[in-house]
Write a protein that holds these residues in place. Structure first.
Motif, PDB file in Angstrom:
ATOM      1  N   MET A   1       1.149  -1.099  -0.117  1.00 12.08           N
ATOM      2  CA  MET A   1       0.384   0.048  -0.174  1.00 12.08           C
ATOM      3  C   MET A   1       0.844   1.117   0.566  1.00 12.08           C
ATOM      4  O   MET A   1       0.011   2.347  -0.921  1.00 12.08           O
ATOM      5  N   ASP A   2       1.937   1.306   0.993  1.00 14.85           N
ATOM      6  CA  ASP A   2       2.777   2.321   1.276  1.00 14.85           C
ATOM      7  C   ASP A   2       3.563   2.493  -0.315  1.00 14.85           C
ATOM      8  O   ASP A   2       4.355   3.803  -1.116  1.00 14.85           O
ATOM      9  N   THR A   3       3.947   1.367  -1.431  1.00 18.57           N
ATOM     10  CA  THR A   3       4.746   1.837  -2.870  1.00 18.57           C
ATOM     11  C   THR A   3       4.155   1.676  -4.030  1.00 18.57           C
ATOM     12  O   THR A   3       4.430   2.352  -5.087  1.00 18.57           O
ATOM     13  N   ALA A   4       2.740   1.145  -3.510  1.00 18.14           N
ATOM     14  CA  ALA A   4       1.883   0.865  -5.062  1.00 18.14           C
ATOM     15  C   ALA A   4       1.531   2.772  -5.233  1.00 18.14           C
ATOM     16  O   ALA A   4       0.583   2.969  -4.370  1.00 18.14           O
ATOM     17  N   SER A   5       0.924   3.251  -6.241  1.00 17.20           N
ATOM     18  CA  SER A   5      -0.464   4.095  -6.838  1.00 17.20           C
ATOM     19  C   SER A   5      -1.014   3.701  -6.689  1.00 17.20           C
ATOM     20  O   SER A   5      -1.653   2.141  -6.925  1.00 17.20           O
ATOM     21  N   PRO A   6      -1.813   4.642  -6.933  1.00 15.68           N
ATOM     22  CA  PRO A   6      -3.392   3.846  -6.160  1.00 15.68           C
ATOM     23  C   PRO A   6      -3.815   4.358  -8.039  1.00 15.68           C
ATOM     24  O   PRO A   6      -4.746   2.455  -7.432  1.00 15.68           O
ATOM     25  N   ARG A   7      -3.219   3.777  -9.226  1.00 15.95           N
ATOM     26  CA  ARG A   7      -3.695   3.307 -10.461  1.00 15.95           C
ATOM     27  C   ARG A   7      -3.352   2.359 -10.846  1.00 15.95           C
ATOM     28  O   ARG A   7      -4.088   0.473 -10.882  1.00 15.95           O
TER      29      ARG A   7
ATOM     30  N   GLN B   1      -6.662  -2.457 -19.012  1.00 11.43           N
ATOM     31  CA  GLN B   1      -5.630  -2.193 -19.772  1.00 11.43           C
ATOM     32  C   GLN B   1      -4.786  -0.708 -19.556  1.00 11.43           C
ATOM     33  O   GLN B   1      -3.603  -0.074 -20.739  1.00 11.43           O
ATOM     34  N   GLY B   2      -6.030   0.387 -19.823  1.00 15.97           N
ATOM     35  CA  GLY B   2      -5.932   1.627 -19.536  1.00 15.97           C
ATOM     36  C   GLY B   2      -5.281   1.600 -18.600  1.00 15.97           C
ATOM     37  O   GLY B   2      -4.559   3.305 -18.313  1.00 15.97           O
ATOM     38  N   LEU B   3      -5.425   1.550 -17.256  1.00 20.80           N
ATOM     39  CA  LEU B   3      -4.414   1.057 -16.631  1.00 20.80           C
ATOM     40  C   LEU B   3      -3.353   0.789 -16.610  1.00 20.80           C
ATOM     41  O   LEU B   3      -2.673   1.696 -15.185  1.00 20.80           O
ATOM     42  N   ALA B   4      -3.280   0.220 -16.952  1.00 23.88           N
ATOM     43  CA  ALA B   4      -1.794  -0.087 -16.791  1.00 23.88           C
ATOM     44  C   ALA B   4      -0.575   0.908 -17.735  1.00 23.88           C
ATOM     45  O   ALA B   4       0.305   1.276 -17.602  1.00 23.88           O
ATOM     46  N   ALA B   5      -1.295   1.226 -18.947  1.00 24.79           N
ATOM     47  CA  ALA B   5      -0.996   2.159 -19.829  1.00 24.79           C
ATOM     48  C   ALA B   5      -0.819   4.055 -18.821  1.00 24.79           C
ATOM     49  O   ALA B   5      -0.660   4.176 -17.686  1.00 24.79           O
ATOM     50  N   ALA B   6       0.689   3.988 -19.367  1.00 25.15           N
ATOM     51  CA  ALA B   6       1.115   5.641 -18.509  1.00 25.15           C
ATOM     52  C   ALA B   6       0.030   6.729 -18.849  1.00 25.15           C
ATOM     53  O   ALA B   6      -0.944   7.007 -19.924  1.00 25.15           O
ATOM     54  N   PRO B   7      -0.133   7.238 -17.649  1.00 19.46           N
ATOM     55  CA  PRO B   7      -0.967   8.723 -17.807  1.00 19.46           C
ATOM     56  C   PRO B   7      -0.460   9.581 -18.407  1.00 19.46           C
ATOM     57  O   PRO B   7       0.652  10.034 -18.563  1.00 19.46           O
TER      58      PRO B   7
END
Length: 117
Positions: free
Chosen positions: A11-17, A109-115
């Protein structure tokens, strides 16, 4: 390291995406497992969990403070409403869960793509 400590580390290292993608992966796996198992209770639970995920997403996207672009919000809300309708039909009939899996995979797939910056 305990499981709780490991989860907190994630939780501390993962982004919301990344966290959102992980939840979609877990829920989608439940749908796929329910399809393969032909277990009625597993199917009901998987559909319910997926429906709750989407209704949470819709509520978040509809919040006035959500900063996503309006066209993306509209698309996600539309998908969420479709998921809700289809889920109801899948619970009352023997409709396949593949379309729900496909929608979830597209979102992953959308969440895996770079924002976009």
């Amino acid at each position: 390291m305990s499981v709780a400590a490991y989860r907190q580390s994630v939780m501390d290292t993962a982004s919301p995406r990344q966290l959102e993608r992980k939840v979609f992966q877990q829920v989608t796996m439940d749908l796929e497992t329910a399809t393969r198992s032909n277990d009625a209770l597993a199917r009901i639970r998987a559909i319910d969990r997926n429906r709750r995920l989407w209704m949470t997403l819709v509520a978040d996207v509809a919040d006035p403070g959500n900063l996503l672009p309006d066209p993306l919000k509209a698309g996600l809300i539309s998908l969420g409403l479709w998921v809700d309708r289809y889920s109801g039909q899948a619970l009352s009939t023997d409709r396949p869960l593949g379309p729900l899996v496909d929608v979830n995979r597209t979102v992953m797939q959308g969440l895996a793509a770079a924002p976009a910056s």
